[in-house]
Scaffold this motif. Structure first.
Motif, PDB file in Angstrom:
ATOM      1  N   LEU A 117       0.849  -1.198   0.000  1.00  0.00           N
ATOM      2  CA  LEU A 117       0.000   0.000   0.000  1.00  0.00           C
ATOM      3  C   LEU A 117       0.882   1.245   0.000  1.00  0.00           C
ATOM      4  O   LEU A 117       1.655   1.464   0.939  1.00  0.00           O
ATOM      5  N   LEU A 118       0.737   2.070  -1.025  1.00  0.00           N
ATOM      6  CA  LEU A 118       1.544   3.274  -1.169  1.00  0.00           C
ATOM      7  C   LEU A 118       0.632   4.498  -1.059  1.00  0.00           C
ATOM      8  O   LEU A 118      -0.377   4.603  -1.766  1.00  0.00           O
ATOM      9  N   LEU A 119       1.019   5.430  -0.178  1.00  0.00           N
ATOM     10  CA  LEU A 119       0.210   6.619   0.077  1.00  0.00           C
ATOM     11  C   LEU A 119       1.051   7.873  -0.164  1.00  0.00           C
ATOM     12  O   LEU A 119       1.502   8.522   0.787  1.00  0.00           O
ATOM     13  N   PRO A 120       1.256   8.249  -1.421  1.00  0.00           N
ATOM     14  CA  PRO A 120       2.026   9.457  -1.705  1.00  0.00           C
ATOM     15  C   PRO A 120       1.186  10.716  -1.502  1.00  0.00           C
ATOM     16  O   PRO A 120      -0.018  10.731  -1.789  1.00  0.00           O
ATOM     17  N   ALA A 121       1.827  11.778  -0.993  1.00  0.00           N
ATOM     18  CA  ALA A 121       1.151  13.080  -0.955  1.00  0.00           C
ATOM     19  C   ALA A 121       1.011  13.602  -2.375  1.00  0.00           C
ATOM     20  O   ALA A 121       1.716  13.169  -3.303  1.00  0.00           O
ATOM     21  N   ASP A 122       0.091  14.563  -2.550  1.00  0.00           N
ATOM     22  CA  ASP A 122      -0.168  15.090  -3.887  1.00  0.00           C
ATOM     23  C   ASP A 122      -0.318  16.614  -3.811  1.00  0.00           C
ATOM     24  O   ASP A 122      -0.254  17.208  -2.732  1.00  0.00           O
ATOM     25  N   VAL A 123      -0.532  17.234  -4.956  1.00  0.00           N
ATOM     26  CA  VAL A 123      -0.661  18.692  -5.042  1.00  0.00           C
ATOM     27  C   VAL A 123      -1.926  19.165  -4.319  1.00  0.00           C
ATOM     28  O   VAL A 123      -2.782  18.362  -3.958  1.00  0.00           O
ATOM     29  N   PHE A 124      -2.050  20.462  -4.108  1.00  0.00           N
ATOM     30  CA  PHE A 124      -3.227  21.003  -3.431  1.00  0.00           C
ATOM     31  C   PHE A 124      -4.483  20.791  -4.280  1.00  0.00           C
ATOM     32  O   PHE A 124      -4.504  21.112  -5.472  1.00  0.00           O
ATOM     33  N   ARG A 175      -9.814  -3.944  -1.184  1.00  0.00           N
ATOM     34  CA  ARG A 175     -10.247  -5.002  -2.107  1.00  0.00           C
ATOM     35  C   ARG A 175      -9.092  -5.435  -2.997  1.00  0.00           C
ATOM     36  O   ARG A 175      -8.847  -6.635  -3.197  1.00  0.00           O
ATOM     37  N   ALA A 176      -8.326  -4.462  -3.502  1.00  0.00           N
ATOM     38  CA  ALA A 176      -7.195  -4.792  -4.376  1.00  0.00           C
ATOM     39  C   ALA A 176      -6.068  -5.481  -3.608  1.00  0.00           C
ATOM     40  O   ALA A 176      -5.444  -6.423  -4.113  1.00  0.00           O
ATOM     41  N   LEU A 177      -5.784  -5.036  -2.391  1.00  0.00           N
ATOM     42  CA  LEU A 177      -4.715  -5.651  -1.603  1.00  0.00           C
ATOM     43  C   LEU A 177      -5.000  -7.110  -1.278  1.00  0.00           C
ATOM     44  O   LEU A 177      -4.070  -7.913  -1.124  1.00  0.00           O
ATOM     45  N   THR A 178      -6.254  -7.467  -1.187  1.00  0.00           N
ATOM     46  CA  THR A 178      -6.625  -8.821  -0.772  1.00  0.00           C
ATOM     47  C   THR A 178      -7.093  -9.693  -1.928  1.00  0.00           C
ATOM     48  O   THR A 178      -7.588 -10.804  -1.702  1.00  0.00           O
ATOM     49  N   ASP A 179      -6.925  -9.223  -3.141  1.00  0.00           N
ATOM     50  CA  ASP A 179      -7.345  -9.982  -4.327  1.00  0.00           C
ATOM     51  C   ASP A 179      -6.162 -10.787  -4.856  1.00  0.00           C
ATOM     52  O   ASP A 179      -5.258 -10.229  -5.467  1.00  0.00           O
ATOM     53  N   PRO A 180      -6.102 -12.099  -4.621  1.00  0.00           N
ATOM     54  CA  PRO A 180      -4.943 -12.882  -5.067  1.00  0.00           C
ATOM     55  C   PRO A 180      -4.821 -12.978  -6.576  1.00  0.00           C
ATOM     56  O   PRO A 180      -3.761 -13.350  -7.087  1.00  0.00           O
ATOM     57  N   THR A 181      -5.877 -12.637  -7.317  1.00  0.00           N
ATOM     58  CA  THR A 181      -5.808 -12.706  -8.778  1.00  0.00           C
ATOM     59  C   THR A 181      -5.211 -11.443  -9.383  1.00  0.00           C
ATOM     60  O   THR A 181      -5.005 -11.382 -10.593  1.00  0.00           O
ATOM     61  N   GLN A 182      -4.952 -10.429  -8.553  1.00  0.00           N
ATOM     62  CA  GLN A 182      -4.487  -9.158  -9.098  1.00  0.00           C
ATOM     63  C   GLN A 182      -3.584  -8.453  -8.076  1.00  0.00           C
ATOM     64  O   GLN A 182      -3.806  -7.305  -7.711  1.00  0.00           O
ATOM     65  N   SER A 183      -2.557  -9.136  -7.601  1.00  0.00           N
ATOM     66  CA  SER A 183      -1.707  -8.572  -6.564  1.00  0.00           C
ATOM     67  C   SER A 183      -0.687  -7.601  -7.150  1.00  0.00           C
ATOM     68  O   SER A 183      -0.210  -7.784  -8.269  1.00  0.00           O
ATOM     69  N   GLY A 184      -0.337  -6.599  -6.358  1.00  0.00           N
ATOM     70  CA  GLY A 184       0.657  -5.621  -6.779  1.00  0.00           C
ATOM     71  C   GLY A 184       0.551  -4.348  -5.970  1.00  0.00           C
ATOM     72  O   GLY A 184      -0.036  -4.324  -4.882  1.00  0.00           O
ATOM     73  N   ALA A 185       1.119  -3.292  -6.507  1.00  0.00           N
ATOM     74  CA  ALA A 185       1.109  -2.011  -5.813  1.00  0.00           C
ATOM     75  C   ALA A 185      -0.288  -1.399  -5.841  1.00  0.00           C
ATOM     76  O   ALA A 185      -0.939  -1.335  -6.889  1.00  0.00           O
ATOM     77  N   VAL A 186      -0.732  -0.951  -4.672  1.00  0.00           N
ATOM     78  CA  VAL A 186      -2.017  -0.273  -4.523  1.00  0.00           C
ATOM     79  C   VAL A 186      -1.715   1.147  -4.070  1.00  0.00           C
ATOM     80  O   VAL A 186      -1.062   1.351  -3.040  1.00  0.00           O
ATOM     81  N   VAL A 187      -2.172   2.127  -4.836  1.00  0.00           N
ATOM     82  CA  VAL A 187      -1.778   3.521  -4.621  1.00  0.00           C
ATOM     83  C   VAL A 187      -3.003   4.386  -4.364  1.00  0.00           C
ATOM     84  O   VAL A 187      -3.958   4.366  -5.148  1.00  0.00           O
ATOM     85  N   VAL A 188      -2.978   5.120  -3.261  1.00  0.00           N
ATOM     86  CA  VAL A 188      -3.990   6.138  -2.993  1.00  0.00           C
ATOM     87  C   VAL A 188      -3.246   7.444  -2.742  1.00  0.00           C
ATOM     88  O   VAL A 188      -2.487   7.558  -1.773  1.00  0.00           O
ATOM     89  N   ALA A 189      -3.431   8.415  -3.621  1.00  0.00           N
ATOM     90  CA  ALA A 189      -2.741   9.701  -3.522  1.00  0.00           C
ATOM     91  C   ALA A 189      -3.576  10.675  -2.701  1.00  0.00           C
ATOM     92  O   ALA A 189      -4.798  10.754  -2.863  1.00  0.00           O
ATOM     93  N   PHE A 190      -2.892  11.418  -1.824  1.00  0.00           N
ATOM     94  CA  PHE A 190      -3.573  12.335  -0.914  1.00  0.00           C
ATOM     95  C   PHE A 190      -3.087  13.766  -1.128  1.00  0.00           C
ATOM     96  O   PHE A 190      -1.959  14.094  -0.748  1.00  0.00           O
ATOM     97  N   PRO A 191      -3.900  14.627  -1.745  1.00  0.00           N
ATOM     98  CA  PRO A 191      -3.526  16.041  -1.840  1.00  0.00           C
ATOM     99  C   PRO A 191      -3.158  16.594  -0.462  1.00  0.00           C
ATOM    100  O   PRO A 191      -3.775  16.240   0.558  1.00  0.00           O
ATOM    101  N   GLU A 192      -2.158  17.467  -0.465  1.00  0.00           N
ATOM    102  CA  GLU A 192      -1.599  17.963   0.791  1.00  0.00           C
ATOM    103  C   GLU A 192      -2.645  18.634   1.675  1.00  0.00           C
ATOM    104  O   GLU A 192      -2.675  18.423   2.892  1.00  0.00           O
ATOM    105  N   ASP A 193      -3.526  19.440   1.072  1.00  0.00           N
ATOM    106  CA  ASP A 193      -4.507  20.146   1.892  1.00  0.00           C
ATOM    107  C   ASP A 193      -5.630  19.232   2.371  1.00  0.00           C
ATOM    108  O   ASP A 193      -6.143  19.376   3.480  1.00  0.00           O
ATOM    109  N   VAL A 194      -6.011  18.251   1.533  1.00  0.00           N
ATOM    110  CA  VAL A 194      -7.112  17.362   1.898  1.00  0.00           C
ATOM    111  C   VAL A 194      -6.752  16.506   3.112  1.00  0.00           C
ATOM    112  O   VAL A 194      -7.611  16.202   3.950  1.00  0.00           O
TER     113      VAL A 194
END
Length: 630
Positions: A117-124, A175-194
């Motif tokens: 699970l990757l949670l990068p910050a994002d633009v405003f 759902r994606a993290l626990t799906d053995p048929t489609q494993s890999g990087a799961v990314v949710v980007a979070f804008p800095e202000d949000v």
């Protein structure tokens, strides 16, 4: 409806702390903790939320300070791999370069089919301060940021532009993290202000949630057809991949293979599914495989792939399976892998399908002649392996240095059955694939789908975080060490014991050997001064003091100059209470370990260099063995 007022970041941490997986009745946390580095994009959002969680309940969501964003992802991937994809870690970074440093790790995770699970910050989101520090502006599109680069290397991507979007984004990510048929990087980007915005969340969002990992059986008709093919085969072979590990199907495979007398060759991800000494274990298979596996694969009239994605190393660039009538049965939970090589897809969980196949072939027994041939080839390979690990190469070396193969033999002898060897790149994966004799299922941890230089030390950290009751040894070359060694500092800070075996062969030995084989004379692969007279990088060796560098990171270092000294130094490092390292030089020109098959690396079709022309002739000859499996 009862609500609780939290920021988006605080709600994210509270939600993640309540996510669990369940398989076969066993439960564990889905996200076991965070690795990350704070910058302006996440320090006041996710950083503040992690602090609040630590102060409120230190065990709610543990945080580890990483030293490199790519290293943090590598560690998280290794953690998830060691946990058989049932548990992982999250990685948080700031916007811009921090997020971009995770791209390689994301590709590594997705290529290896490992959830992270990757949670990068994002633009405003509100765009008032645009362009924010570290924002890459695109004149064609105002709603695209550098984080969109994750889309091509992840299995799930979302961006939380508004607080109301968070529940859907997080549930989709789980759902994606626990799906053995489609494993890999799961990314949710979070804008800095949000991240810092508050919202009234329904308490239901934070209830304990269990994600069941099913054992999906295969369609009965495909199992029946596969059983017919097995009954018709006279020289079958099994290719076992990482899916056997992740399904906990090793015991089922061992009994199935022994009952039917089918030899089992293993990919890098699958190695260890059979312990050394099992009568059907023929070791690594493919371009870095054993001679036994190469011969049996070439003769096979049926190949049963179980949990493998059939990389070019496994198939020897489509030259390994030489029988004109060879057929393939592919047991895999992943729809993209099951039909490969035009095989019969048997889509389902490896352990569940092996149980089905066991029942469907209960009337069959092993062919005595085939079993005898497997035993003879295994015995011959054991003799070759023993010669490789005990060759005493220093007596023949112009440098008076041992071979890498000898060091691997020592490591195999000295490490306990439950200890873990970690490696990823250079010449070591090939030698390990051929020479390592695993005594437990998790002992062999080699990342060879993306073969990422610098994975070794960060990966060893991830394995140590998964289970600190074992010794974890990172076998790393000087090239990989210089690319990414920072997470050794994280291991020291967290008091997570690991042993680094740093093999110094003065450059990129693996690519040097490959360069020579394709007629390029080891160009650009040696660590050398630039010669003033020739203008080339062929001067004296660079005076890099790796032992001093290791010591500067807080590690106790033991140096070795021979195989005997290496054994003594390794024992002392394994006995050390904290992080330790063994520094040893090897001869990069030591003879290659026998075994393996061809690998397709195209050679220049025309050249003014004689060595290249000769290599092209050899390439034209070798690629005639390539074939389509249609």
């Amino acid at each position: 409806m009862t609500t609780v007022r939290l920021t988006v970041a605080q709600a994210t941490i509270r939600f993640l702390a309540q996510q669990y997986t369940r398989r076969d009745g066993d439960e564990q946390r889905l996200v076991d903790g965070f690795l990350g580095i704070f910058g302006h994009g996440n320090v006041a959002g996710i950083g503040q939320a992690l602090l609040e969680a630590e102060l409120h309940d230190p065990g709610e969501m543990p945080y580890l300070l990483a030293r490199n964003e790519q290293g943090a992802v590598n560690a998280a991937v290794a953690f998830a791999k060691d946990r058989d994809r049932l548990s992982t870690m999250a990685v948080t970074t700031s916007v811009g370069p921090g997020a971009m440093n995770m791209i390689t790790g994301a590709a590594l995770a997705t290529t290896n089919r490992i959830p992270v699970l990757l949670l990068p910050a994002d633009v405003f989101a509100n765009r008032r301060p645009d362009p924010v520090l570290q924002q890459l502006e695109r004149p064609q599109s105002g709603d695209v940021s550098v984080n969109d680069a994750f889309r091509s290397v992840s299995v799930f991507f979302d961006r939380v532009w508004r607080p109301e979007q968070l529940p859907a984004a997080l549930l989709g990510a789980m759902r994606a993290l626990t799906d053995p048929t489609q494993s890999g990087a799961v990314v949710v980007a979070f804008p800095e202000d949000v991240q810092a915005e508050a919202y009234d969340w329904p308490e239901e969002l934070f209830r304990r949630r269990i994600w069941t990992i099913p054992r999906t059986p295969a369609d009965a008709s495909s199992v029946a057809e596969a059983a017919e093919w097995i009954a018709q085969a006279r020289r079958p072979v099994i290719v076992a991949g990482g899916g056997v590990h992740y399904s906990h199907a090793a015991d089922a495979l061992a009994s199935f293979a022994e009952r039917l007398g089918i030899p089992v060759g293993q990919t890098h991800a699958g190695k260890g599914v059979l312990p050394h000494g099992h009568p059907m274990d023929i070791g690594g298979i493919g371009s870095t495989g054993t001679t036994a596996a190469t011969e049996l694969a070439a003769e096979a009239d049926l190949v049963i792939g179980i949990g493998t994605r059939y990389s070019d190393f496994t198939t020897a660039s489509m030259s390994l399976f030489a029988d004109p009538g060879v057929r393939f049965v592919n047991v895999n939970v992943t729809p993209i892998d099951a039909p490969k090589l035009s095989g019969l897809p048997v889509l389902g969980d490896a352990r569940a399908v092996l149980a089905q196949l066991d029942e469907a072939t209960a009337h069959l027994s092993a062919d005595a002649d085939h079993v005898a041939r497997v035993a003879a080839l295994r015995a011959e390979w054991d003799r070759q392996r023993q010669a490789a690990v005990s060759q005493g190469w220093a007596a023949h070396s112009e440098l008076g240095l041992p071979s890498q193969a000898e060091l691997i033999g020592v490591l195999n002898d000295e490490m306990a059955p439950d200890d873990v060897i970690v490696n990823a790149a250079g010449s070591a994966p090939g030698d390990l694939h051929r020479l390592w004799q695993p005594r437990s299922r998790r002992q062999y941890h080699v990342e060879y789908a993306f073969s990422t230089m610098g994975y070794e030390i960060a990966g060893a950290l991830g394995v140590a975080l998964s289970d600190d009751t074992r010794q974890v040894v990172a076998l790393v070359g000087d090239g990989s060490y210089l690319m990414l060694s920072q997470e050794l500092v994280t291991a020291v800070a967290e008091r997570r014991k690991m042993v680094v075996v740093l093999v110094d062969n003065r450059g990129f030995a693996s690519i040097g050997n490959l360069s020579e084989s394709v007629g390029s004379q080891r160009f650009g692969t040696r660590y050398r001064y630039r010669d003033a007279a020739s203008g080339r990088l062929d001067g004296d060796a660079l005076p890099v003091d790796f032992a001093a560098n290791l010591r500067s990171l807080g590690v106790e270092v033991f140096e070795a100059g021979s195989t005997e000294e290496f054994r003594s130094a390794l024992r002392r490092a394994l006995d050390a209470p904290d992080c330790a390292a063994v520094y040893v030089r090897t001869d990069p020109l030591a003879p290659a370990v026998p075994g393996g098959a061809w690998w397709d690396v195209p050679v220049a079709e025309v050249s003014g260099i004689e060595t290249t022309r000769r290599a092209r002739d050899e390439y034209e000859r070798d690629r005639r063995a390539q074939r389509w499996h249609l």
